[in-house]
Write a protein that holds these residues in place. Structure first.
Motif, PDB file in Angstrom:
ATOM      1  N   ASP A  57      34.344  42.946  45.784  1.00 42.99           N
ATOM      2  CA  ASP A  57      33.718  41.940  44.934  1.00 42.99           C
ATOM      3  C   ASP A  57      34.809  41.145  44.228  1.00 42.99           C
ATOM      4  O   ASP A  57      35.843  41.710  43.839  1.00 42.99           O
ATOM      5  CB  ASP A  57      32.807  42.592  43.892  1.00 42.99           C
ATOM      6  N   ASN A  58      34.576  39.856  44.076  1.00 45.51           N
ATOM      7  CA  ASN A  58      35.539  39.012  43.371  1.00 45.51           C
ATOM      8  C   ASN A  58      35.498  39.312  41.874  1.00 45.51           C
ATOM      9  O   ASN A  58      34.425  39.357  41.266  1.00 45.51           O
ATOM     10  CB  ASN A  58      35.228  37.540  43.632  1.00 45.51           C
ATOM     11  N   ARG A  59      36.671  39.526  41.282  1.00 46.40           N
ATOM     12  CA  ARG A  59      36.738  39.869  39.862  1.00 46.40           C
ATOM     13  C   ARG A  59      36.300  38.718  38.957  1.00 46.40           C
ATOM     14  O   ARG A  59      35.808  38.942  37.852  1.00 46.40           O
ATOM     15  CB  ARG A  59      38.174  40.248  39.479  1.00 46.40           C
ATOM     16  N   HIS A  60      36.463  37.486  39.427  1.00 46.03           N
ATOM     17  CA  HIS A  60      36.239  36.319  38.587  1.00 46.03           C
ATOM     18  C   HIS A  60      34.931  35.598  38.898  1.00 46.03           C
ATOM     19  O   HIS A  60      34.431  34.842  38.069  1.00 46.03           O
ATOM     20  CB  HIS A  60      37.403  35.340  38.734  1.00 46.03           C
ATOM     21  N   ASP A  61      34.391  35.824  40.103  1.00 46.45           N
ATOM     22  CA  ASP A  61      33.159  35.160  40.514  1.00 46.45           C
ATOM     23  C   ASP A  61      32.246  36.182  41.159  1.00 46.45           C
ATOM     24  O   ASP A  61      32.442  36.555  42.320  1.00 46.45           O
ATOM     25  CB  ASP A  61      33.473  34.021  41.488  1.00 46.45           C
ATOM     26  N   PRO A  62      31.235  36.682  40.464  1.00 46.81           N
ATOM     27  CA  PRO A  62      30.366  37.729  41.009  1.00 46.81           C
ATOM     28  C   PRO A  62      29.552  37.286  42.221  1.00 46.81           C
ATOM     29  O   PRO A  62      28.953  38.130  42.890  1.00 46.81           O
ATOM     30  CB  PRO A  62      29.455  38.081  39.821  1.00 46.81           C
ATOM     31  N   SER A  63      29.517  35.983  42.490  1.00 50.21           N
ATOM     32  CA  SER A  63      28.746  35.497  43.639  1.00 50.21           C
ATOM     33  C   SER A  63      29.546  35.529  44.939  1.00 50.21           C
ATOM     34  O   SER A  63      29.029  35.161  46.000  1.00 50.21           O
ATOM     35  CB  SER A  63      28.266  34.065  43.384  1.00 50.21           C
ATOM     36  N   VAL A  64      30.812  35.969  44.889  1.00 55.74           N
ATOM     37  CA  VAL A  64      31.671  36.005  46.071  1.00 55.74           C
ATOM     38  C   VAL A  64      32.008  37.451  46.419  1.00 55.74           C
ATOM     39  O   VAL A  64      32.429  38.227  45.564  1.00 55.74           O
ATOM     40  CB  VAL A  64      32.975  35.211  45.843  1.00 55.74           C
ATOM     41  N   MET A  65      31.811  37.804  47.697  1.00 59.50           N
ATOM     42  CA  MET A  65      32.212  39.117  48.185  1.00 59.50           C
ATOM     43  C   MET A  65      33.139  38.931  49.382  1.00 59.50           C
ATOM     44  O   MET A  65      33.145  37.893  50.040  1.00 59.50           O
ATOM     45  CB  MET A  65      31.012  39.978  48.572  1.00 59.50           C
TER      46      MET A  65
END
Length: 278
Positions: free
Chosen positions: A26-34
């Motif tokens: 999971d992206n630490r800065h953008d929860p919508s990006v995996m």
């Protein structure tokens, strides 16, 4: 097609899971990006999966939107996806709420019926029969006579240009409050729906108790119930379950070819489902 991978810093991601081919982050800065990151040495596989994911997405099949082909500083390749927030897999849902097994099985069955009704361009997607025949030829654990019998069974299956997930199981379908999605479509193709249903049967009935407990978070008694309700919803409640099982079992047994490819060892407990062929 030449696509240059986009460099990324893995420090921007946090490990969230793992599988046979790699890990998810999971992206630490953008929860919508995996991020789906493959193990070292795998370069072509993530590229092929990304291109396939984009083609599947354009068909209108409900699946997370694929993004970029990426590479980390240490040379691992992967794919970024648009993450589905608040999701839960059908297997996790059944494990958490086994008293709702009928509801989840029927919802999953409807997703599968919808998927298997979609016509696809045969020039764009591989015939699952061709894939099985290729994997069968590469398999070192079957004798030539066994390969001949299995090959005839595969070749005699009906030819269809309808969608096949390729790894259809209740952990590869997720849902939120208002939407449902298929995931992990790296083996997506076209062909007879029984090839897909064989994998549902494997995960619900052929897999060992300890595997079902560890991977799908439920006792095998519940996964067997899931198959019963799923089969009734998919084929109709007027068809005896024993007849459905007899028809699907050899297609489930074909998954031995794929499982033996991944484990690199023979799987005698799986081959029992091929008894009607062998």
């Amino acid at each position: 097609m030449t696509i240059t991978p986009i460099p990324i810093n893995l420090e921007d991601y946090v490990l969230s899971g793992g599988g046979a081919n790699g890990e998810s982050y999971d992206n630490r800065h953008d929860p919508s990006v995996m991020l789906k990151l493959y193990f070292p040495g795998k370069i072509q596989q993530p590229l092929d999966e990304m291109l396939l994911a984009k083609k599947v997405y354009t068909l209108g099949i409900p699946t997370p939107e694929p993004g970029d082909y990426v590479v980390t500083e240490d040379g691992r390749y992967g794919i970024r996806f648009r993450r589905i927030l608040g999701k839960k897999s059908f297997s996790r849902a059944v494990g958490d709420e086994p008293w709702k097994v009928q509801q989840y099985a029927e919802e999953f069955a409807q997703m599968c019926l919808d998927l298997h009704s979609i016509e696809v361009d045969p020039a764009q997607f591989e015939n699952v029969k061709d894939r099985y025949l290729r994997l069968l030829e590469e398999n070192p654990f079957f004798t030539p006579a066994q390969k001949d019998r299995i090959g005839r069974f595969i070749s005699d299956a009906p030819d269809c240009n309808t969608a096949c997930h390729g790894d259809l199981q209740f952990s590869n379908a997720i849902f939120t409050e208002d939407k449902k999605y298929f995931i992990d479509l790296g083996d997506f193709g076209r062909g007879y729906n029984r090839f897909d249903l064989g994998m549902v049967y494997v995960t619900c009935k052929l897999s060992k108790e300890e595997f079902i407990q560890e991977v799908f978070h439920m006792p095998k008694s519940v996964s067997r119930e899931f198959w019963r309700y799923f089969a009734q919803a998919y084929f109709g409640s007027d068809r005896p379950l024993a007849d459905i099982d007899e028809e699907i079992r050899p297609y489930a047994g074909l998954k031995t070819i794929i499982i033996e490819r991944d484990t690199k060892c023979p799987m005698p407990e799986m081959r029992e489902a091929l008894s009607s062929i062998l």
